[in-house]
Design a protein around this motif. Structure first.
Motif, mmCIF file in Angstrom:
data_model
loop_
_atom_site.group_PDB
_atom_site.id
_atom_site.type_symbol
_atom_site.label_atom_id
_atom_site.label_comp_id
_atom_site.label_asym_id
_atom_site.label_seq_id
_atom_site.Cartn_x
_atom_site.Cartn_y
_atom_site.Cartn_z
ATOM 1 N N ALA A 88 0.808 -1.230 0.000
ATOM 2 C CA ALA A 88 0.000 0.000 0.000
ATOM 3 C C ALA A 88 0.835 1.272 0.000
ATOM 4 N N LEU A 89 1.956 1.235 -0.723
ATOM 5 C CA LEU A 89 2.726 2.477 -0.870
ATOM 6 C C LEU A 89 1.947 3.431 -1.767
ATOM 7 N N PHE A 90 2.103 4.734 -1.535
ATOM 8 C CA PHE A 90 1.420 5.715 -2.388
ATOM 9 C C PHE A 90 2.167 5.769 -3.705
ATOM 10 N N THR B 109 -8.320 2.939 -7.528
ATOM 11 C CA THR B 109 -7.108 2.134 -7.426
ATOM 12 C C THR B 109 -6.502 2.260 -6.030
ATOM 13 N N MET B 110 -6.516 3.474 -5.495
ATOM 14 C CA MET B 110 -5.989 3.658 -4.145
ATOM 15 C C MET B 110 -6.806 2.856 -3.130
ATOM 16 N N ARG B 111 -8.113 2.746 -3.381
ATOM 17 C CA ARG B 111 -8.961 1.965 -2.473
ATOM 18 C C ARG B 111 -8.604 0.488 -2.542
ATOM 19 N N VAL B 112 -8.554 -0.075 -3.766
ATOM 20 C CA VAL B 112 -8.375 -1.530 -3.847
ATOM 21 C C VAL B 112 -6.937 -1.953 -3.525
ATOM 22 N N THR B 113 -5.984 -1.026 -3.587
ATOM 23 C CA THR B 113 -4.621 -1.390 -3.199
ATOM 24 C C THR B 113 -4.337 -0.975 -1.756
ATOM 25 N N GLU B 114 -5.382 -0.664 -1.008
ATOM 26 C CA GLU B 114 -5.288 -0.357 0.431
ATOM 27 C C GLU B 114 -4.550 0.932 0.741
ATOM 28 N N GLN B 115 -4.307 1.772 -0.280
ATOM 29 C CA GLN B 115 -3.633 3.041 0.006
ATOM 30 C C GLN B 115 -4.521 3.963 0.840
ATOM 31 N N ILE B 116 -5.843 3.839 0.644
ATOM 32 C CA ILE B 116 -6.751 4.664 1.445
ATOM 33 C C ILE B 116 -6.753 4.186 2.894
ATOM 34 N N ASP B 117 -6.716 2.845 3.076
ATOM 35 C CA ASP B 117 -6.590 2.313 4.435
ATOM 36 C C ASP B 117 -5.307 2.811 5.083
ATOM 37 N N ILE B 124 -5.068 10.202 8.989
ATOM 38 C CA ILE B 124 -5.391 11.257 8.038
ATOM 39 C C ILE B 124 -6.846 11.101 7.592
ATOM 40 N N ASN B 125 -7.540 12.209 7.494
ATOM 41 C CA ASN B 125 -8.912 12.196 7.002
ATOM 42 C C ASN B 125 -8.846 11.998 5.479
ATOM 43 N N SER B 126 -8.944 10.729 5.051
ATOM 44 C CA SER B 126 -8.662 10.437 3.643
ATOM 45 C C SER B 126 -9.631 11.116 2.663
ATOM 46 N N PRO B 127 -10.937 11.224 2.973
ATOM 47 C CA PRO B 127 -11.797 11.956 2.024
ATOM 48 C C PRO B 127 -11.324 13.400 1.840
ATOM 49 N N GLY B 128 -10.954 14.027 2.933
ATOM 50 C CA GLY B 128 -10.484 15.409 2.836
ATOM 51 C C GLY B 128 -9.218 15.513 2.012
ATOM 52 N N TYR B 129 -8.242 14.705 2.350
ATOM 53 C CA TYR B 129 -6.947 14.794 1.678
ATOM 54 C C TYR B 129 -7.053 14.451 0.190
ATOM 55 N N LEU B 130 -7.865 13.438 -0.138
ATOM 56 C CA LEU B 130 -7.921 12.996 -1.532
ATOM 57 C C LEU B 130 -8.902 13.807 -2.374
ATOM 58 N N VAL B 202 -18.952 13.524 -7.603
ATOM 59 C CA VAL B 202 -19.588 12.266 -8.003
ATOM 60 C C VAL B 202 -18.528 11.227 -8.387
ATOM 61 N N SER B 203 -17.522 11.661 -9.138
ATOM 62 C CA SER B 203 -16.486 10.720 -9.562
ATOM 63 C C SER B 203 -15.669 10.244 -8.367
ATOM 64 N N ALA B 204 -15.377 11.163 -7.457
ATOM 65 C CA ALA B 204 -14.618 10.777 -6.269
ATOM 66 C C ALA B 204 -15.425 9.787 -5.434
ATOM 67 N N TYR B 205 -16.730 10.023 -5.329
ATOM 68 C CA TYR B 205 -17.600 9.098 -4.585
ATOM 69 C C TYR B 205 -17.529 7.702 -5.192
ATOM 70 N N GLN B 206 -17.656 7.632 -6.534
ATOM 71 C CA GLN B 206 -17.618 6.320 -7.188
ATOM 72 C C GLN B 206 -16.289 5.615 -6.926
ATOM 73 N N GLY B 207 -15.196 6.377 -6.994
ATOM 74 C CA GLY B 207 -13.884 5.778 -6.753
ATOM 75 C C GLY B 207 -13.717 5.362 -5.308
ATOM 76 N N PHE B 208 -14.167 6.214 -4.403
ATOM 77 C CA PHE B 208 -13.922 5.990 -2.971
ATOM 78 C C PHE B 208 -14.598 4.721 -2.486
ATOM 79 N N TYR B 209 -15.776 4.420 -3.033
ATOM 80 C CA TYR B 209 -16.486 3.219 -2.583
ATOM 81 C C TYR B 209 -16.342 2.056 -3.551
ATOM 82 N N THR B 210 -15.230 2.008 -4.267
ATOM 83 C CA THR B 210 -14.925 0.846 -5.085
ATOM 84 C C THR B 210 -14.513 -0.291 -4.161
ATOM 85 N N SER B 211 -14.953 -1.528 -4.478
ATOM 86 C CA SER B 211 -14.370 -2.642 -3.740
ATOM 87 C C SER B 211 -14.109 -3.753 -4.733
ATOM 88 N N GLY B 212 -13.053 -4.493 -4.503
ATOM 89 C CA GLY B 212 -12.702 -5.569 -5.407
ATOM 90 C C GLY B 212 -11.333 -5.337 -6.012
#
Ligand SMILES: Nc1ncnc2c1ncn2[C@@H]1O[C@H](COP(=O)(O)OP(=O)(O)O)[C@@H](O)[C@H]1O
Ligand SMILES: [Mg+2]
Lengths: 250, 244
Positions: A88-90, B109-117, B124-130, B202-212
């Motif tokens: 999970a690197l940025f 991509t950041m969601r499914v590769t755990e970068q948001i986690d 960090i408040n990820s919605p704010g930062y991203l 809207v696009s950020a919402y779709q990306g943020f709640y991607t799973s898989g």
């Protein structure tokens, strides 16, 4: 020290964790083991607040994480480091920027101090001089090491690691295991490692918790494992002919 | 059910507008987004705007068959339809495709590769930062892009009109200046800001709640474009109804 008390977690009508309690001591490398889908990652995520447990408490040196609001949680989160399964690197940032990121966000250090800390962490994981590479340019093992460097950049009191060896060759896997073990002892971190890798279990498993069917089925050390009469644990650990032969020699 | 995603969207926005951890990091991100959303889209907006103006002029001229109507009216029609509808809406639809899909796949991509986690774990408040830098960047840059689009569209109309002989240079310019209502520009800017907000959030919402995995990232990005486009046209109608 981290204590978890009676953690329950259900997804839809699938009950994944059915009341798990355990204690993890500072300076110890504790392993959570179990088959795929047994809820190891879910337990880890409940502990760090990436999932909300339906029931139960997670105490960080007495502070109940589950009862805290967003702001209060940040204070504990600053003391937590985590190494993810895929690192999970940025990927928009270089190695140096990745490790410096939490320092930028949460400290008022100047650039020189931060760079010193970054280089210290990189040295610690034997990646000195790799500052300006991007994650895409690193091998799997190097990514894990950068992940460790980032996790320890804020000098965490608690370290969580999910499947440190997935996707690594056995030799690199041992390097990563040893590194996590050394760091844990050196800085007296409370470390919780999730794994299903038997090499790790036998190599660094001084304290092991075995999850089965949403419960804590067994608890002990790697020395106890060889002599366990718990059938589910036996089935899990000695699934292969090779490990069965190894046990018989012990 | 539309209410569940709508509620989730509003909760996400609430998190987006939490106080930033460090303004100077956010500021850097905002400039970065302004560059990638705004400067990065000048080319495509320029091209479509010129053609849009050309087509509008030629087709308006074609529809004006009566000799009783002065040719200068072509200039007025091109001006008003460009400012009120074509530039803001078509630009927004094109940007939903370009900017929206890239925002959604980046965050997905950041969601499914755990970068948001990983961001969350750090505290960090990820919605704010991203998301916040993207929204601010777009809300600043997209109205500017629309202004560029209006100018080029009218220029395109002028070129097509005079070259084809459908309208003389003098008539066209007279039409442009006659009966200009400055309020149309206000409406245009309201639309642009609203569309910018819709595309990014809207696009950020779709990306943020991607799973898989990779497949779901692709699906989210398609959905980001579709939902953005529909929302843009719906908002377009609302603004027209309320302000005109
Ligand atoms: N976000 C989720 N939504 C629904 N089900 C989930 C979710 N996360 C995990 N699960 C389910 O919980 C079970 C345990 O998953 P996990 O904790 O990832 O297992 P492990 O890490 O031990 O392999 C699996 O059956 C999985 O399908
Ligand atoms: Mg797992």
């Amino acid at each position: 020290m981290i204590e978890i008390k009676d953690i329950h977690k259900t997804f839809g009508d699938h009950s994944v964790l059915k009341g798990i309690s355990a204690t993890f001591e500072a300076g110890d490398n504790s392993l959570i083991i179990g088959g795929s889908g047994s809820g190891k990652t879910t337990l880890l995520k409940c502990m760090v607040g990436l999932h909300e447990p339906d029931q139960g408490a997670v105490l960080y040196d007495g502070r109940d994480f589950t009862r805290l609001n967003f702001k209060e949680r940040i204070e504990i989160r600053k003391e937590i480091g985590m190494l993810f399964q895929g690192s999970a690197l940025f990927d928009s940032m270089t190695v140096e920027e990745n490790i410096m990121f939490p320092l930028n966000m949460f400290t008022d250090q100047n650039r020189r101090e931060k760079l010193k800390r970054v280089n210290f962490c990189l040295d610690r994981v034997n990646l000195e001089g790799k500052n300006n590479l991007y994650p895409a340019e690193l091998s799997g093992g190097m990514k894990k090491r950068v992940g460790i460097a980032r996790a320890i950049s804020m000098q965490p009191k608690y370290l969580f690691v999910d499947e440190p060896n997935s996707g690594l060759d056995p030799k690199t896997a041992i390097v990563i295991d040893d590194l996590i073990n050394e760091i844990t002892e050196e800085y007296q971190i409370t470390t919780v490692v999730v794994t299903h890798d038997m090499n790790s279990v036998m190599g660094i498993g001084e304290r092991i918790i075995f999850l089965f069917d949403g419960q804590k089925e067994w608890e002990g050390t790697n020395k106890d494992i060889a002599h366990t009469d718990n059938q589910n644990l036996n089935d899990f650990v000695f699934a292969s002919k090779f490990t069965q032969a190894a046990r018989d020699k012990l | 059910m539309i209410f569940y995603p709508l509620g989730k969207y509003i909760l996400l926005l609430k998190a987006v507008f939490r106080r930033p951890e460090k303004w100077n990091i956010y500021r850097k991100e905002i400039f970065h987004e302004m560059d990638s959303i705004g400067v990065g889209s000048v080319g495509i907006i320029a091209i479509i705007s010129i053609f849009l103006g050309m087509v509008t002029t030629v087709q308006t001229a074609f529809q004006l068959v009566s000799d009783l109507i002065p040719k200068s009216i072509i200039g007025s029609i091109v001006r008003d339809s460009t400012i009120l509808e074509l530039s803001p809406t078509i630009s927004a639809i094109v940007l939903a495709g370009k900017v929206g899909s890239s925002i959604s796949s980046q965050i997905g991509t950041m969601r499914v590769t755990e970068q948001i986690d990983a961001l969350e774990i750090m505290g960090i408040n990820s919605p704010g930062y991203l998301i916040l830098p993207k929204i601010i960047g777009a809300v600043i840059m997209i109205p500017l892009l629309v202004i560029v689009s209006i100018a080029l569209s009218i220029l395109g109309g002028y070129i097509a009109g005079t070259l084809s002989g459908a309208v003389t240079s003098n008539d066209f310019i007279m039409g442009l200046t006659n009966g200009f209502i400055p309020f149309t520009v206000t409406v245009c800017m309201v639309k642009s800001v609203l569309f910018a907000f819709i595309i990014t959030s809207v696009s950020a919402y779709q990306g943020f709640y991607t799973s898989g995995g990779a497949l779901e990232v692709g699906i989210s990005s398609t959905r980001a474009v579709v939902v953005s486009c529909i929302s843009i046209l719906f908002a377009d109608y609302l603004v027209a109804q309320l302000l005109l």
